[in-house]
Design a protein around this motif. Structure first.
Motif, PDB file in Angstrom:
ATOM      1  N   THR A  73       0.834  -1.206   0.000  1.00 28.36           N
ATOM      2  CA  THR A  73       0.000   0.000   0.000  1.00 28.36           C
ATOM      3  C   THR A  73       0.870   1.257   0.000  1.00 28.36           C
ATOM      4  OG1 THR A  73      -1.681  -1.207   1.252  1.00 28.36           O
ATOM      5  CG2 THR A  73      -1.862   1.184   1.245  1.00 28.36           C
ATOM      6  N   ILE A  74       1.948   1.236   0.787  1.00 25.12           N
ATOM      7  CA  ILE A  74       2.867   2.388   0.833  1.00 25.12           C
ATOM      8  C   ILE A  74       3.480   2.624  -0.541  1.00 25.12           C
ATOM      9  CG2 ILE A  74       5.109   3.145   1.737  1.00 25.12           C
ATOM     10  CD1 ILE A  74       4.283   1.880   4.427  1.00 25.12           C
ATOM     11  N   ASP A  75       3.912   1.522  -1.185  1.00 24.62           N
ATOM     12  CA  ASP A  75       4.492   1.661  -2.535  1.00 24.62           C
ATOM     13  C   ASP A  75       3.477   2.256  -3.515  1.00 24.62           C
ATOM     14  OD1 ASP A  75       6.899   0.650  -1.699  1.00 24.62           O
ATOM     15  OD2 ASP A  75       6.521  -1.401  -2.409  1.00 24.62           O
ATOM     16  N   GLU A  76       2.246   1.761  -3.443  1.00 24.74           N
ATOM     17  CA  GLU A  76       1.202   2.288  -4.339  1.00 24.74           C
ATOM     18  C   GLU A  76       0.949   3.766  -4.073  1.00 24.74           C
ATOM     19  OE1 GLU A  76      -2.176  -0.225  -3.699  1.00 24.74           O
ATOM     20  OE2 GLU A  76      -1.272  -1.945  -4.726  1.00 24.74           O
ATOM     21  N   LEU A  77       0.873   4.133  -2.775  1.00 24.49           N
ATOM     22  CA  LEU A  77       0.637   5.541  -2.434  1.00 24.49           C
ATOM     23  C   LEU A  77       1.791   6.427  -2.883  1.00 24.49           C
ATOM     24  CD1 LEU A  77      -0.966   5.186   1.122  1.00 24.49           C
ATOM     25  CD2 LEU A  77      -2.095   5.897  -0.988  1.00 24.49           C
ATOM     26  N   MET A  78       3.024   5.918  -2.745  1.00 28.31           N
ATOM     27  CA  MET A  78       4.181   6.706  -3.179  1.00 28.31           C
ATOM     28  C   MET A  78       4.165   6.889  -4.697  1.00 28.31           C
ATOM     29  SD  MET A  78       7.193   5.331  -0.663  1.00 28.31           S
ATOM     30  CE  MET A  78       8.399   6.551  -1.084  1.00 28.31           C
ATOM     31  N   GLN A  79       3.763   5.825  -5.407  1.00 26.22           N
ATOM     32  CA  GLN A  79       3.651   5.957  -6.866  1.00 26.22           C
ATOM     33  C   GLN A  79       2.575   6.979  -7.230  1.00 26.22           C
ATOM     34  OE1 GLN A  79       2.867   2.018  -8.318  1.00 26.22           O
ATOM     35  NE2 GLN A  79       5.018   1.372  -8.249  1.00 26.22           N
ATOM     36  N   MET A  80       1.442   6.912  -6.517  1.00 25.80           N
ATOM     37  CA  MET A  80       0.374   7.879  -6.787  1.00 25.80           C
ATOM     38  C   MET A  80       0.839   9.287  -6.476  1.00 25.80           C
ATOM     39  SD  MET A  80      -2.955   5.796  -5.378  1.00 25.80           S
ATOM     40  CE  MET A  80      -3.993   7.221  -5.360  1.00 25.80           C
ATOM     41  N   ARG A  81       1.568   9.439  -5.363  1.00 27.62           N
ATOM     42  CA  ARG A  81       2.067  10.774  -5.015  1.00 27.62           C
ATOM     43  C   ARG A  81       3.015  11.294  -6.091  1.00 27.62           C
ATOM     44  NH1 ARG A  81       6.286  10.999  -0.405  1.00 27.62           N
ATOM     45  NH2 ARG A  81       7.485  10.387  -2.199  1.00 27.62           N
ATOM     46  N   ASP A  82       3.922  10.411  -6.552  1.00 23.74           N
ATOM     47  CA  ASP A  82       4.860  10.819  -7.597  1.00 23.74           C
ATOM     48  C   ASP A  82       4.115  11.196  -8.880  1.00 23.74           C
ATOM     49  OD1 ASP A  82       6.930  10.402  -5.861  1.00 23.74           O
ATOM     50  OD2 ASP A  82       7.482   8.423  -6.672  1.00 23.74           O
ATOM     51  N   GLU A  83       3.090  10.390  -9.206  1.00 22.67           N
ATOM     52  CA  GLU A  83       2.293  10.704 -10.402  1.00 22.67           C
ATOM     53  C   GLU A  83       1.548  12.027 -10.228  1.00 22.67           C
ATOM     54  OE1 GLU A  83      -0.247   7.361 -11.192  1.00 22.67           O
ATOM     55  OE2 GLU A  83       1.455   6.013 -11.552  1.00 22.67           O
ATOM     56  N   ASN A  84       1.006  12.250  -9.029  1.00 21.47           N
ATOM     57  CA  ASN A  84       0.304  13.513  -8.762  1.00 21.47           C
ATOM     58  C   ASN A  84       1.259  14.700  -8.839  1.00 21.47           C
ATOM     59  OD1 ASN A  84      -2.148  12.265  -8.452  1.00 21.47           O
ATOM     60  ND2 ASN A  84      -2.031  12.162  -6.219  1.00 21.47           N
ATOM     61  N   LYS A  85       2.462  14.514  -8.314  1.00 18.71           N
ATOM     62  CA  LYS A  85       3.452  15.598  -8.387  1.00 18.71           C
ATOM     63  C   LYS A  85       3.785  15.895  -9.844  1.00 18.71           C
ATOM     64  CE  LYS A  85       6.032  15.263  -4.043  1.00 18.71           C
ATOM     65  NZ  LYS A  85       7.323  14.927  -3.453  1.00 18.71           N
ATOM     66  N   ARG A  86       3.984  14.816 -10.605  1.00 21.23           N
ATOM     67  CA  ARG A  86       4.305  14.980 -12.022  1.00 21.23           C
ATOM     68  C   ARG A  86       3.158  15.689 -12.749  1.00 21.23           C
ATOM     69  NH1 ARG A  86       4.794   9.806 -13.281  1.00 21.23           N
ATOM     70  NH2 ARG A  86       6.444   9.405 -11.789  1.00 21.23           N
ATOM     71  N   ALA A  87       1.938  15.241 -12.453  1.00 22.46           N
ATOM     72  CA  ALA A  87       0.765  15.850 -13.102  1.00 22.46           C
ATOM     73  C   ALA A  87       0.622  17.317 -12.689  1.00 22.46           C
ATOM     74  CB  ALA A  87      -0.498  15.071 -12.740  1.00 22.46           C
ATOM     75  N   PHE A  88       0.861  17.604 -11.397  1.00 21.97           N
ATOM     76  CA  PHE A  88       0.755  18.974 -10.915  1.00 21.97           C
ATOM     77  C   PHE A  88       1.824  19.858 -11.563  1.00 21.97           C
ATOM     78  CE2 PHE A  88       1.616  22.338  -7.777  1.00 21.97           C
ATOM     79  CZ  PHE A  88       0.354  22.907  -7.724  1.00 21.97           C
ATOM     80  N   LYS A  89       3.045  19.320 -11.715  1.00 22.73           N
ATOM     81  CA  LYS A  89       4.108  20.094 -12.373  1.00 22.73           C
ATOM     82  C   LYS A  89       3.741  20.379 -13.830  1.00 22.73           C
ATOM     83  CE  LYS A  89       8.111  18.815  -9.608  1.00 22.73           C
ATOM     84  NZ  LYS A  89       9.388  18.099  -9.559  1.00 22.73           N
ATOM     85  N   GLU A  90       3.117  19.383 -14.451  1.00 24.30           N
ATOM     86  CA  GLU A  90       2.689  19.586 -15.835  1.00 24.30           C
ATOM     87  C   GLU A  90       1.614  20.678 -15.921  1.00 24.30           C
ATOM     88  OE1 GLU A  90       1.457  15.783 -17.353  1.00 24.30           O
ATOM     89  OE2 GLU A  90       3.500  14.980 -17.308  1.00 24.30           O
ATOM     90  N   ILE A  91       0.701  20.679 -14.925  1.00 29.32           N
ATOM     91  CA  ILE A  91      -0.341  21.717 -14.892  1.00 29.32           C
ATOM     92  C   ILE A  91       0.296  23.088 -14.713  1.00 29.32           C
ATOM     93  CG2 ILE A  91      -2.280  22.616 -13.535  1.00 29.32           C
ATOM     94  CD1 ILE A  91      -3.075  19.679 -13.033  1.00 29.32           C
TER      95      ILE A  91
END
Length: 198
Positions: free
Chosen positions: A120-138
């Motif tokens: 679950t931690i790994d999945e959440l970290m991946q989601m956080r990284d994806e969210n950060k990437r998406a937010f940077k793109e925004i």
């Protein structure tokens, strides 16, 4: 000289006790030995016969019966005590085995829970990284947009999201976007940005 001869004579003659041993005890022991040897060769159990004989004699049989009964009772009591002790030890062993099995099951459950939490931690970290990437793109998208187009879009967002985006935009792009906003909205966003940096 006469005395020494008498002394020698008296020393040489065996006494009554010596004669009794030589003439009665030694032949009796020899005869008993021969009788036991012959009986054992013939296959007769002498000790069994002696027990049967003692059982036939009333005084001896009572004496042996009481001793045997006392011994049997004592051994039976010891056997009962040892059986009880064995049952107690077996119960303790069973209890320890069940406790060990319970601990093993708990250990397995904790290991599975740990693996699940790590996943679950790994999945959440991946989601956080994806969210950060998406937010940077925004943010990069808003920086790339013309300030006159970006300002109206930001004004339509709720204040929290707008401040979050504005705080990550570079200062040059931020200044141009705030210029295209109404002064009261730009002041409100600057105030929130200043509060956020403190």
């Amino acid at each position: 000289m006469e005395k020494t001869l008498k002394n020698q004579k008296t020393e040489k003659e065996p006494g009554i006790f010596h004669r009794f041993i030589f003439w009665f005890i030694i032949p009796l022991l020899f005869a008993l030995f021969l009788a036991l040897l012959i009986a054992s060769v013939a296959g007769v159990n002498v000790f069994q016969k002696a027990k049967e004989f003692s059982d036939n004699v009333p005084i001896l049989s009572n004496m042996f019966d009481e001793k045997e009964k006392a011994n049997v009772l004592e051994y039976e009591e010891k056997i009962v005590n040892l059986d009880a002790e064995i049952q107690n030890k077996n119960a303790q062993i069973d209890q320890l085995k069940s406790q060990l099995e319970k601990n093993e099951n708990e250990k397995e459950r904790f290991l599975l829970e740990k693996q699940r939490l790590e996943q679950t931690i790994d999945e959440l970290m991946q989601m956080r990284d994806e969210n950060k990437r998406a937010f940077k793109e925004i943010v990069t998208t808003y920086e790339a947009m013309a300030p006159k187009n970006a300002a109206p879009i930001i004004l339509e967002m709720n204040d929290e999201e707008a401040v979050k985006i504005l705080s990550n935009i570079g200062t040059e792009s931020l200044a141009k976007i705030l210029e295209k906003m109404p002064p009261e909205k730009a002041a409100k966003y600057l105030e929130k940005l200043a509060a956020k940096t403190e």
